[in-house]
Design a protein around this motif. Sequence first.
Motif, PDB file in Angstrom:
ATOM      1  N   PRO A 135     -41.974  30.928 -48.614  1.00  0.00           N
ATOM      2  CA  PRO A 135     -41.994  30.496 -47.222  1.00  0.00           C
ATOM      3  C   PRO A 135     -40.802  29.862 -46.864  1.00  0.00           C
ATOM      4  CG  PRO A 135     -43.523  29.555 -48.981  1.00  0.00           C
ATOM      5  CD  PRO A 135     -42.689  30.416 -49.764  1.00  0.00           C
ATOM      6  N   ASN A 136     -39.862  29.206 -47.589  1.00  0.00           N
ATOM      7  CA  ASN A 136     -38.742  28.591 -47.155  1.00  0.00           C
ATOM      8  C   ASN A 136     -37.785  29.787 -46.722  1.00  0.00           C
ATOM      9  OD1 ASN A 136     -37.304  26.362 -46.599  1.00  0.00           O
ATOM     10  ND2 ASN A 136     -35.982  26.568 -48.254  1.00  0.00           N
ATOM     11  N   TYR A 138     -38.273  33.049 -45.855  1.00  0.00           N
ATOM     12  CA  TYR A 138     -38.671  33.527 -44.455  1.00  0.00           C
ATOM     13  C   TYR A 138     -38.686  32.778 -43.227  1.00  0.00           C
ATOM     14  CZ  TYR A 138     -39.693  37.904 -47.291  1.00  0.00           C
ATOM     15  OH  TYR A 138     -39.465  39.172 -47.785  1.00  0.00           O
ATOM     16  N   PHE A 139     -38.851  31.608 -43.669  1.00  0.00           N
ATOM     17  CA  PHE A 139     -38.742  30.634 -42.344  1.00  0.00           C
ATOM     18  C   PHE A 139     -37.464  30.780 -41.778  1.00  0.00           C
ATOM     19  CE2 PHE A 139     -37.324  26.517 -40.586  1.00  0.00           C
ATOM     20  CZ  PHE A 139     -38.428  25.952 -39.882  1.00  0.00           C
ATOM     21  N   HIS A 140     -36.304  30.654 -42.631  1.00  0.00           N
ATOM     22  CA  HIS A 140     -34.973  30.717 -42.143  1.00  0.00           C
ATOM     23  C   HIS A 140     -34.521  31.997 -41.386  1.00  0.00           C
ATOM     24  CE1 HIS A 140     -34.138  26.499 -42.889  1.00  0.00           C
ATOM     25  NE2 HIS A 140     -34.589  26.492 -44.251  1.00  0.00           N
ATOM     26  N   THR A 142     -36.718  34.358 -40.160  1.00  0.00           N
ATOM     27  CA  THR A 142     -37.566  34.585 -38.938  1.00  0.00           C
ATOM     28  C   THR A 142     -36.946  33.639 -37.965  1.00  0.00           C
ATOM     29  OG1 THR A 142     -39.508  35.049 -40.332  1.00  0.00           O
ATOM     30  CG2 THR A 142     -39.737  34.566 -38.115  1.00  0.00           C
ATOM     31  N   THR A 143     -36.343  32.581 -38.297  1.00  0.00           N
ATOM     32  CA  THR A 143     -36.124  31.570 -37.202  1.00  0.00           C
ATOM     33  C   THR A 143     -34.771  31.974 -36.609  1.00  0.00           C
ATOM     34  OG1 THR A 143     -37.216  29.700 -37.974  1.00  0.00           O
ATOM     35  CG2 THR A 143     -35.556  29.204 -36.416  1.00  0.00           C
ATOM     36  N   TYR A 145     -34.113  35.265 -36.468  1.00  0.00           N
ATOM     37  CA  TYR A 145     -34.473  36.313 -35.683  1.00  0.00           C
ATOM     38  C   TYR A 145     -34.778  35.955 -34.222  1.00  0.00           C
ATOM     39  CZ  TYR A 145     -37.637  40.159 -34.183  1.00  0.00           C
ATOM     40  OH  TYR A 145     -38.301  41.142 -33.389  1.00  0.00           O
ATOM     41  N   ALA A 146     -35.657  34.942 -34.386  1.00  0.00           N
ATOM     42  CA  ALA A 146     -36.180  34.315 -33.188  1.00  0.00           C
ATOM     43  C   ALA A 146     -35.011  33.678 -32.273  1.00  0.00           C
ATOM     44  CB  ALA A 146     -37.411  33.107 -33.383  1.00  0.00           C
TER      45      ALA A 146
ATOM     46  N   LEU B  43     -41.437  33.331 -26.722  1.00  0.00           N
ATOM     47  CA  LEU B  43     -40.030  32.990 -26.932  1.00  0.00           C
ATOM     48  C   LEU B  43     -39.014  34.002 -26.111  1.00  0.00           C
ATOM     49  CD1 LEU B  43     -39.647  31.966 -30.717  1.00  0.00           C
ATOM     50  CD2 LEU B  43     -39.715  30.484 -28.664  1.00  0.00           C
ATOM     51  N   TYR B 138     -45.300  36.010 -43.129  1.00  0.00           N
ATOM     52  CA  TYR B 138     -44.309  34.691 -42.632  1.00  0.00           C
ATOM     53  C   TYR B 138     -43.528  34.867 -41.407  1.00  0.00           C
ATOM     54  CZ  TYR B 138     -45.357  32.576 -46.971  1.00  0.00           C
ATOM     55  OH  TYR B 138     -45.971  31.975 -48.098  1.00  0.00           O
ATOM     56  N   PHE B 139     -43.586  35.948 -40.837  1.00  0.00           N
ATOM     57  CA  PHE B 139     -42.839  36.539 -39.514  1.00  0.00           C
ATOM     58  C   PHE B 139     -43.764  35.690 -38.287  1.00  0.00           C
ATOM     59  CE2 PHE B 139     -42.387  38.803 -35.807  1.00  0.00           C
ATOM     60  CZ  PHE B 139     -41.221  38.883 -35.388  1.00  0.00           C
ATOM     61  N   THR B 142     -44.095  31.727 -38.971  1.00  0.00           N
ATOM     62  CA  THR B 142     -42.896  31.012 -38.510  1.00  0.00           C
ATOM     63  C   THR B 142     -42.819  31.187 -36.993  1.00  0.00           C
ATOM     64  OG1 THR B 142     -41.969  31.310 -40.779  1.00  0.00           O
ATOM     65  CG2 THR B 142     -40.584  30.896 -38.795  1.00  0.00           C
ATOM     66  N   LYS B 157     -40.016  20.446 -40.962  1.00  0.00           N
ATOM     67  CA  LYS B 157     -40.087  21.224 -41.796  1.00  0.00           C
ATOM     68  C   LYS B 157     -41.198  20.692 -42.841  1.00  0.00           C
ATOM     69  CE  LYS B 157     -38.218  24.863 -44.023  1.00  0.00           C
ATOM     70  NZ  LYS B 157     -37.000  24.720 -44.624  1.00  0.00           N
ATOM     71  N   TYR B 160     -44.214  22.211 -41.951  1.00  0.00           N
ATOM     72  CA  TYR B 160     -44.421  23.876 -42.230  1.00  0.00           C
ATOM     73  C   TYR B 160     -44.755  24.149 -43.742  1.00  0.00           C
ATOM     74  CZ  TYR B 160     -42.543  28.613 -43.182  1.00  0.00           C
ATOM     75  OH  TYR B 160     -42.642  29.875 -43.654  1.00  0.00           O
TER      76      TYR B 160
END
Lengths: 170, 170
Positions: A135-136, A138-140, A142-143, A145-146, B43, B138-139, B142, B157, B160
Amino acid sequence: MDVSATITQYAKMLENLDRWLEMGIAFAEKKKVAPDVLAQSRLAPDQYELTRQVQSACDAAKYAAAYLSGQTAPSHPDTEKTIAELRARLATCVKYLRSIPATQYAGAAERRVAPAWLGGKWMRGDHYLVQISIPNFYFHVTTAYAILRHNGVELGKLDYVGAMPPLNDA
Amino acid sequence: MDVSATITQYAKMLENLDRWLEMGIAFAEKKKVAPDVLAQSRLAPDQYELTRQVQSACDAAKYAAAYLSGQTAPSHPDTEKTIAELRARLATCVKYLRSIPATQYAGAAERRVAPAWLGGKWMRGDHYLVQISIPNFYFHVTTAYAILRHNGVELGKLDYVGAMPPLNDA
């Protein structure tokens, strides 16, 4: 599913992230802004900026590989200031991930994983991987990417996913 | 690590996502805006809005559970218009995920996974899980988090990650 396949997938996602950063540099050049404006961008004032998202994605991958293979993680200090430096950090991390043979993860599910932030306690390797590391990580990713997407870099879902797994005919 | 643990983790993340939506409703009430403004937020202009991110997260989880347990996925049409309806969709999906016994995933790594978008081809179950399902799930989770965060909902976090795995004394 084995741990080695997950670490290989982390390496692939970090290589994808490297391409998004490359696209970010091209976008900034076209817009005539310094690419490192992107490195300082974030989605909320109290959220990590792109630089720390990339560093955190690298660390999530590096620590999973080290903890689950019974090694001490190499030190990769968070000194990056530019996108070029972030790309070098990604390359260093990917090289480390790819250096660990699959056999080194034998028994990973039962390993005691005791990161400093657990204050002396430990959790099982399989719990750590599925409930914390994945989870951690893919969190970073994807963020990151976002943040690029929000700033206008023309990323799409196929850039996120990257190369497909082997396909077979029915 | 087994498939069942991953699907259980998907259920946990969808329950976390449900709490973020609940926090989103409270935030909107405090700001005196319609909560469903958040449901339509995104976004980037050509990115899925929150509603479709939540629907996509549910579908990523549902299809993984169905494909890897050898079942036909239940139909959950994308009809939700409000945050209340999205929360009901999450509950329906979590209930399905939790209904599948771990034994049903026996042999999942070698299963032939052939979603319609592969146009008649198939990939191995373990490749599908690690390289397609997990990154994709996760995409969307997140990105849903990021949309709420960007709009000012006070998520952090720990929201999350949610509940920690069991911890043991050294």
